[in-house]
Design a protein around this motif. Structure first.
Motif, PDB file in Angstrom:
ATOM      1  N   VAL A 238       0.869  -1.175   0.000  1.00 16.48           N
ATOM      2  CA  VAL A 238       0.000   0.000   0.000  1.00 16.48           C
ATOM      3  C   VAL A 238       0.904   1.221   0.000  1.00 16.48           C
ATOM      4  O   VAL A 238       1.810   1.333   0.826  1.00 16.48           O
ATOM      5  CB  VAL A 238      -0.896   0.032   1.250  1.00 16.48           C
ATOM      6  N   LEU A 239       0.685   2.131  -0.960  1.00 15.85           N
ATOM      7  CA  LEU A 239       1.470   3.359  -0.989  1.00 15.85           C
ATOM      8  C   LEU A 239       0.546   4.551  -0.819  1.00 15.85           C
ATOM      9  O   LEU A 239      -0.519   4.617  -1.436  1.00 15.85           O
ATOM     10  CB  LEU A 239       2.223   3.504  -2.308  1.00 15.85           C
ATOM     11  N   VAL A 240       0.963   5.464   0.035  1.00 19.33           N
ATOM     12  CA  VAL A 240       0.233   6.714   0.180  1.00 19.33           C
ATOM     13  C   VAL A 240       1.214   7.836  -0.145  1.00 19.33           C
ATOM     14  O   VAL A 240       2.315   7.862   0.416  1.00 19.33           O
ATOM     15  CB  VAL A 240      -0.340   6.875   1.602  1.00 19.33           C
ATOM     16  N   ASP A 241       0.833   8.707  -1.059  1.00 15.39           N
ATOM     17  CA  ASP A 241       1.736   9.757  -1.556  1.00 15.39           C
ATOM     18  C   ASP A 241       3.051   9.154  -2.063  1.00 15.39           C
ATOM     19  O   ASP A 241       4.120   9.729  -1.873  1.00 15.39           O
ATOM     20  CB  ASP A 241       2.046  10.780  -0.459  1.00 15.39           C
ATOM     21  N   GLY A 242       2.980   7.988  -2.636  1.00 19.66           N
ATOM     22  CA  GLY A 242       4.170   7.353  -3.182  1.00 19.66           C
ATOM     23  C   GLY A 242       5.051   6.683  -2.156  1.00 19.66           C
ATOM     24  O   GLY A 242       6.067   6.072  -2.505  1.00 19.66           O
ATOM     25  N   LYS A 243       4.690   6.811  -0.890  1.00 17.72           N
ATOM     26  CA  LYS A 243       5.528   6.176   0.146  1.00 17.72           C
ATOM     27  C   LYS A 243       4.843   4.907   0.643  1.00 17.72           C
ATOM     28  O   LYS A 243       3.636   4.883   0.864  1.00 17.72           O
ATOM     29  CB  LYS A 243       5.737   7.141   1.322  1.00 17.72           C
TER      30      LYS A 243
ATOM     31  N   GLU B  39       3.447   2.090   3.004  1.00 14.54           N
ATOM     32  CA  GLU B  39       2.884   2.080   4.355  1.00 14.54           C
ATOM     33  C   GLU B  39       2.781   0.632   4.810  1.00 14.54           C
ATOM     34  O   GLU B  39       1.753  -0.019   4.657  1.00 14.54           O
ATOM     35  CB  GLU B  39       1.494   2.737   4.359  1.00 14.54           C
ATOM     36  N   PRO B  40       3.834   0.095   5.378  1.00  9.96           N
ATOM     37  CA  PRO B  40       3.823  -1.334   5.706  1.00  9.96           C
ATOM     38  C   PRO B  40       2.927  -1.674   6.897  1.00  9.96           C
ATOM     39  O   PRO B  40       2.424  -2.779   6.989  1.00  9.96           O
ATOM     40  CB  PRO B  40       5.292  -1.643   6.022  1.00  9.96           C
ATOM     41  N   ALA B  41       2.740  -0.736   7.798  1.00 13.36           N
ATOM     42  CA  ALA B  41       1.960  -1.053   8.996  1.00 13.36           C
ATOM     43  C   ALA B  41       0.754  -0.124   9.103  1.00 13.36           C
ATOM     44  O   ALA B  41       0.662   0.719   9.985  1.00 13.36           O
ATOM     45  CB  ALA B  41       2.829  -0.940  10.250  1.00 13.36           C
ATOM     46  N   LEU B  42      -0.147  -0.285   8.158  1.00 11.02           N
ATOM     47  CA  LEU B  42      -1.321   0.583   8.153  1.00 11.02           C
ATOM     48  C   LEU B  42      -2.361   0.041   9.144  1.00 11.02           C
ATOM     49  O   LEU B  42      -2.816  -1.090   9.020  1.00 11.02           O
ATOM     50  CB  LEU B  42      -1.918   0.610   6.740  1.00 11.02           C
ATOM     51  N   ASP B  43      -2.687   0.832  10.148  1.00 13.50           N
ATOM     52  CA  ASP B  43      -3.787   0.461  11.028  1.00 13.50           C
ATOM     53  C   ASP B  43      -4.791   1.615  11.024  1.00 13.50           C
ATOM     54  O   ASP B  43      -4.525   2.658  10.420  1.00 13.50           O
ATOM     55  CB  ASP B  43      -3.273   0.110  12.436  1.00 13.50           C
ATOM     56  N   PRO B  44      -5.969   1.429  11.655  1.00  9.59           N
ATOM     57  CA  PRO B  44      -6.998   2.464  11.548  1.00  9.59           C
ATOM     58  C   PRO B  44      -6.497   3.854  11.963  1.00  9.59           C
ATOM     59  O   PRO B  44      -6.784   4.860  11.308  1.00  9.59           O
ATOM     60  CB  PRO B  44      -8.084   1.972  12.488  1.00  9.59           C
TER      61      PRO B  44
ATOM     62  N   ILE C  36      -6.333   7.100   9.437  1.00  9.00           N
ATOM     63  CA  ILE C  36      -7.016   8.369   9.704  1.00  9.00           C
ATOM     64  C   ILE C  36      -6.008   9.514   9.687  1.00  9.00           C
ATOM     65  O   ILE C  36      -6.265  10.580   9.126  1.00  9.00           O
ATOM     66  CB  ILE C  36      -7.758   8.290  11.057  1.00  9.00           C
ATOM     67  N   ALA C  37      -4.828   9.255  10.260  1.00  8.70           N
ATOM     68  CA  ALA C  37      -3.799  10.291  10.270  1.00  8.70           C
ATOM     69  C   ALA C  37      -3.355  10.645   8.849  1.00  8.70           C
ATOM     70  O   ALA C  37      -2.998  11.790   8.567  1.00  8.70           O
ATOM     71  CB  ALA C  37      -2.600   9.820  11.097  1.00  8.70           C
ATOM     72  N   LEU C  38      -3.375   9.661   7.962  1.00  5.70           N
ATOM     73  CA  LEU C  38      -3.001   9.914   6.567  1.00  5.70           C
ATOM     74  C   LEU C  38      -4.130  10.588   5.793  1.00  5.70           C
ATOM     75  O   LEU C  38      -3.961  10.941   4.629  1.00  5.70           O
ATOM     76  CB  LEU C  38      -2.635   8.597   5.880  1.00  5.70           C
TER      77      LEU C  38
END
Lengths: 503, 330, 348
Positions: free
Chosen positions: A63-68, A70-75, A79-81
């Protein structure tokens, strides 16, 4: 590529107890776009939402957010993203006021112990102001209509400064007019640079608002691209996987003077149906197409005795009947296979046999005693006749696939020898293979048993391939019929056209 | 062997657990107090005391099938006994041979009066729950108070003492060496078992308990069926009242208050799901036997009645815990 | 887009709006009406002696009712609190006699802690094992009462053995009217009750934990998604309900000068009746401290005025039953109308 994707999923896979829910799904959402994720129930849409909101851990992929990455995406991280989800049930507190619903999440996020009603109210006013709507902040949420609840949910999500707003089936319970209001709100949100991901199995609305479309089927992406590359029929085919070459159904020729199975004239229900008149002949399959909130389901419910205060006349085989209770309707030979199979149709933990005989208990009893062997026999007959795939009728019905569950439900009503069969969304959540089989079974019933069939569906190819006639419904009224005798492809185009004209 | 194993596996785990419990209680008591426990008298006395409680537990289970509960059973039972007693006193005099030797005819009328109270009380409960849609807990707490209150108003407080001999026989007598109350219980439980397992009403009741919404869409007559389940519960409660007043030769507005918990306990222990959809008469009967063995064993071991109460309550909590663990695994 | 397209179904003004938003006023009106009727039947109702004793009768029932309110707000019901109250009271007084201690603050702390511990036991069963609260509390209540009577003692402690300072405290009077034999006083315990009620009100209304109780009553799933800890909320609810019961139990014993381990049996129904009368819904999420206090007041008024109304007290149970059925019936009717309202416009 001009700009980096806001959220990008690469080859995401996810399993639940060994069952594959997502098998290598890639999806990218650009900043500020309105993207639509389409797919039938069980296609993996919900799982994908939960991956993006951090609720579900993934088994493979990135999963990439803004091209970076995110290996440990939790709720919390999601939300912070800036990823916010509005669930189908809105997740609101019905007993609390609009103001509190809007602000209690913020109070929690800020880790407060003491609540200040003044601060909450200011927060709520700000939320409503940002959305540009007027809501009575002091009313409890349960007093709002569905559309109002949705606005509260949207306003609440916007206060968390999202960059991506995921809306799960946002149009399901809205009337046509309310959908327009919602779309207005969504465009305003987009104008602020927030991306919106619509998740839906109703394709009609997607065409109006989305810019890009991704279609999921059985946990895989089967189609994607700019929305202008798709028309309604194409989306449906992508979602269901059905081919166009299904032979169109030609019902038996009806004698002009034959008494119709069902004749409805001037049927009205306050706020739902307005002067509806039509007839269904023996052996005929009549389709009803319409937008959300068109009154299609209400028409079915009225015919099934669930709108006891209706006005107008209903005749079955020429005899006037007063359908003011479900029992009256079933006694008149009307059967209804409901839209929501899991909550309205089936007794999930009960056996297949019990589910089949559920509507025929008095008929299978002598002096009040249920004839057990007879009940088992007719249940076994039904399993065979409807070709339900199970080794035994003693299994819980919830272990069956969607298609087989639907066969159980149709079989349940056939036991009562109905004269009119109403099917609401007959193949929703049914895989392609079973779908054609169910269509065949329905056609066979119409021809061989002389049943009148009413088919309500969002699935345009389904209607066009299976119905003698298709009626259009809009805002509680019938708005004409589609000419019969056209080849399916032309019919589909015409129906899409007519539906677009209604909105 | 494998046929037996597969048959055993098909037995409802709740029932299997109960069977095990019954055997364990029996073995434990036989081991601890073999002299005093393993006597015919112990088991005979159970056949006289257990039925009134068993009927209440069956009544409780019937209403739990649709996710309801009937907390008014004690009130109905006492009111039924009191009204029958007042009728006998009016016909046969308050004391003496006239009352004791009352003919079969008036006694039968008394039985009909008692059962009629159960019918009416149950019908009221059913109407409040099924038609007025009042939560079963509150509706039956309220009517329980009303029934108890009416009993109190009618008697002014003290017990109605003295019932006809043939009425007493329903609670005290034996028939072919078997306690009459046990026969009445077996007959009633058998009838309810038949009704639940073999009639469209019974099957419909379980379906409604599984999903009231799906039941409506399947054309089941949900309001009438739920209403009838409370009527049945009321009649069973009044039958319990007949046995209770027959056995003790008295009827009072506050008899059997501790039965309420025990009836709920037996229903839950017997595999009934208080949220609806699951429950059976054999389960109730097994749970009743297990708990009756336990309670006479405890009495033999000179536990005070209060400690027995504690054990009932603890047992209810334990069975909840066991049920929770079982469903979590399954 | 037009925002006016989303109207609420609430009437915006007038009496109906007031009653819809604050049903407490309906209970208040009922109480007032009853007082006028009772006063008209027997003017002795308005004598200070009667009014003071009515207020005094509110205290213990009221504190217990606040505990029941907490449980009902979360969608549960509690029938174990009379047993908890009496266990806390009896154990505390028994302990005081055993060690020869006489005082006020420490015993109340101990009784409250006993209640708290027992309440937490309820929470463990309700939350940990997902069992229906009615059945859990039926079990814990019976077990605790049985253990108290069978394992501790079944005999009551009379006034001559009771700790004297405790009794003196419970019989403090706020103001007295008249003098000599004819003087009547208002129990200071009314003040204790008001303080506790104010505390519970502050908790429910002005702390996030309190709002979490309402949120849980609105739905467990939304509460979880919003970020509330449902486990902690349940511990708070049942723990506090138990603590209130423990406190009320000791206060009850001190006010009647007797510690009877069999006391209060069956009083759960009276308290539940009062809370339901105060507008709390058994489905959770609806109810308030003010409503509950008014419900308790009305209930006590109704049951304690039978004699004054020249009605035989054997009618009391019937009256209680009618109150429960009537109040629950009105609530059910209200909920049904609400559902029907919200159900409109759904479907496709």
């Amino acid at each position: 590529m001009a700009e980096a994707a806001l959220v990008e999923l690469r080859e995401i896979s996810k399993q639940f107890a060994g069952v594959k829910a997502l098998g290598g799904v890639s999806l990218s959402i650009r900043p500020g776009e309105i993207h639509c994720l389409a797919g039938e129930n069980g296609s993996g849409k919900s799982t994908l939402i939960k991956v993006m909101s951090g609720v579900n851990r993934i088994d493979g992929g990135t999963v990439l957010v803004d091209g970076k990455e995110e290996p440990a995406l939790d709720p919390r991280r999601a939300i912070a993203l800036g990823i916010q989800v509005i669930y189908q049930d809105f997740s609101l507190f019905p007993n609390l006021t609009v103001a509190e619903n809007l602000s209690i999440g913020a109070e929690l996020r800020e880790g407060r112990r003491v609540v200040s009603w003044r601060r909450m109210r200011a927060h709520a006013e700000e939320a409503v102001r940002q959305l540009g709507v007027a809501l009575d902040l002091d009313t409890t949420v349960e007093m709002l209509p569905t559309a109002g609840k949705q606005l509260v949910a949207i306003a609440r999500a916007l206060m968390a400064q999202p960059r991506l707003l995921i809306m799960d089936e946002p149009t399901t319970a809205l009337t046509g007019r309310e959908v327009e209001v919602l779309f207005g709100v969504v465009r305003e949100i987009q104008a602020r640079g927030i991306a919106v991901l619509f998740v839906s199995h109703k394709m009609r609305e997607m065409l109006d608002i989305s810019e890009r479309l991704t279609v999921l089927r059985s946990g895989r992406v089967v189609a994607e691209g700019p929305i202008r590359q798709f028309d309604e029929a194409a989306i449906t085919r992508a979602m269901t996987g059905a081919e166009l070459d299904e032979v169109a159904f030609e019902g038996p020729a009806l004698a002009a003077d034959a008494v119709p199975r069902l004749a409805v004239s001037g049927l009205s229900v306050a706020g739902e149906l307005d002067d509806v008149s039509f007839a269904v002949g023996a052996g005929e399959i009549v389709g009803i197409a319409g937008l959300l909130g068109s009154g299609r389901t209400e028409l079915a419910l009225a015919l099934f005795g669930m709108r006891p205060n209706y006005a107008g006349e209903i005749r079955v085989d020429g005899e006037t009947v007063r359908l003011d209770a479900v029992r009256r309707a079933t006694e008149a030979g009307i059967a209804y296979v409901p839209e929501d199979r899991l909550t309205e149709g089936l007794f999930l933990p009960e056996t297949i046999n019990r589910n089949i005989v559920a509507a025929s208990l008095p008929a299978l009893s002598r002096w009040g005693l249920l004839r057990g062997r007879e009940a088992d026999r007719v249940a076994a007959d039904t399993i065979r006749a409807m070709t339900v795939a199970t080794p035994t009728g003693e299994r819980p019905v919830m272990q069956l696939s969607g298609g087989n569950q639907q066969r159980v439900l149709i079989g349940r009503w056939l036991l009562r020898n109905p004269r009119l069969l109403i099917l609401n969304g007959p193949t929703v959540g049914v895989d392609v293979g079973s779908k054609a089989g169910i269509h065949r079974a329905i056609r066979q019933l119409a021809v061989e048993k002389g049943l009148g069939v009413i088919m309500i569906s969002d699935d345009i190819p389904e209607l066009c391939a299976n119905c003698n006639r298709i009626l259009l419904m809009h805002r509680g009224r019938l708005r004409g019929a589609l000419p019969s005798g056209l080849p399916p492809a032309e019919r589909e185009a015409l129906l899409s056209e007519r539906l677009r004209g209604l909105s | 062997m494998s046929a037996l194993a597969s048959r055993l596996r098909r037995i409802d785990p709740a029932i299997a657990q109960l069977l095990l419990l019954t055997v364990l209680v029996f073995a434990g008591m036989s081991f601890l107090e073999p002299r005093r426990f393993l006597r015919p008298y112990v088991f005979e006395s159970i056949t006289f005391v257990a039925p009134e409680l068993g009927l209440l537990a069956v009544a409780m289970m019937v209403t739990m099938l649709t996710g309801g509960i009937d907390l008014s059973v004690i009130g109905i039972a006492n009111l039924a006994g009191i009204l029958a007693g007042m009728f006998f006193h009016a016909v046969g005099g308050a004391h003496g041979p006239g009352l004791a030797g009352l003919a079969a005819g008036p006694v039968l009328v008394g039985v009909l009066i008692a059962l009629g109270i159960g019918l009416l009380g149950g019908a009221l409960n059913g109407a409040l729950v099924a038609k007025a849609k009042i939560t079963p807990i509150l509706a039956t707490i309220g009517t329980g108070q009303i029934f108890t209150g009416i009993a109190l108003v009618l008697t002014g407080g003290p017990a109605i003492v003295g019932f006809p001999r043939s009425w007493g026989a329903i609670g005290n007598g034996t028939l072919g060496g078997v306690a009459v109350p046990a026969l009445v219980f077996l007959l009633a439980a058998g009838a309810v078992w038949l009704i639940l397992a073999r009639t469209s009403f019974g099957v419909g009741l379980k379906l409604i308990g599984t999903s009231a919404r799906a039941a409506r869409f399947a054309g089941l007559r949900t309001v009438r069926t739920v209403w009838l389940s409370y009527v049945l519960s009321g009649v069973l409660a009044s039958l319990s009242g007949i046995i209770l007043s027959g056995r003790t030769n008295a009827a009072k507005s506050d008899y059997g208050v501790s039965y309420l918990l025990q009836a709920v306990l037996i229903a839950v222990l017997g595999g009934t799901n208080p949220a609806g959809g699951r429950g059976s008469v054999p389960g109730i009967v097994l749970a009743l036997i297990a708990l009756m063995l336990l309670s006479s064993g405890l009495q033999i071991m000179r536990f005070s009645n209060f400690l027995v109460d504690f054990i009932w309550g603890a047992f209810l909590l334990l069975s909840i815990a066991l049920n929770a663990l079982r469903t979590r695994r399954g | 887009m037009s925002a006016a397209a989303i109207p609420a179904r609430t009437p915006r003004s007038g009496l109906r709006a007031l009653l819809s938003r604050q049903p407490e006023w309906a209970v208040a009106a009922l109480a007032l009406g009853l007082m006028l009727v009772i006063g008209a039947v027997n003017p002795a109702f308005w004598e200070p002696a009667n009014l003071f004793s009515l207020l005094r009768a509110n205290v213990v029932t009221g504190i217990l009712a606040l505990g029941v309110l907490l449980v009902m707000l979360s969608g549960g019901i509690d029938v174990s609190f009379p047993a908890f109250a009496i266990a806390a009271m009896y154990l505390t007084i028994k302990g005081m006699i055993a060690v020869g201690y006489d005082g006020v603050v420490l015993p109340f702390v101990v009784a409250t802690l006993i209640g708290l511990g027992l309440g937490l036991l309820n929470a463990v069963f309700v939350h940990g094992l997902r069992m229906i609260p009615l059945i859990v509390t039926l079990g814990t209540g019976t077990a605790v009462r049985g253990l108290l009577l069978g394992g501790v003692s079944a005999s009551q402690i009379n006034i001559d053995e009771m700790p004297q300072r405790l009794i003196a405290f419970a019989n403090t009077q706020l103001l007295t009217i008249g003098s000599g034999d004819g003087h009547v006083g208002l129990s200071a315990m009314v003040l204790v009750y008001l303080l506790i009620a104010a505390g519970v009100h502050l908790l429910l209304r002005h702390t996030l934990a309190g709002r979490g109780i309402y949120a849980l009553g609105g739905g467990e799933e939304p509460a979880l998604r919003a970020g509330f800890s449902v486990r902690n909320t349940r511990l708070l609810i049942y723990g506090l309900a138990g603590a209130l019961a423990g406190f009320a139990g000791l206060l009850h014993g001190s006010m009647i000068w007797v510690a009877n381990p069999r006391d209060m049996a069956g009083s759960e129904i009276d308290v539940i009746a009062a809370v339901v009368l105060g507008g709390a819904s058994i489905f959770g999420g609806r109810g308030s401290v003010a409503g509950t206090m008014l419900g308790v007041f009305t209930f006590v008024l109704l049951t304690n005025s039978l004699i004054i109304m020249h009605i035989d007290t054997t009618w009391q149970r019937v009256v209680v039953g009618l109150v429960v059925v009537g109040a629950a019936g009105i609530t059910a009717w209200r909920d049904q109308r609400r559902q029907r309202g919200a159900g409109r416009g759904v479907g496709s």
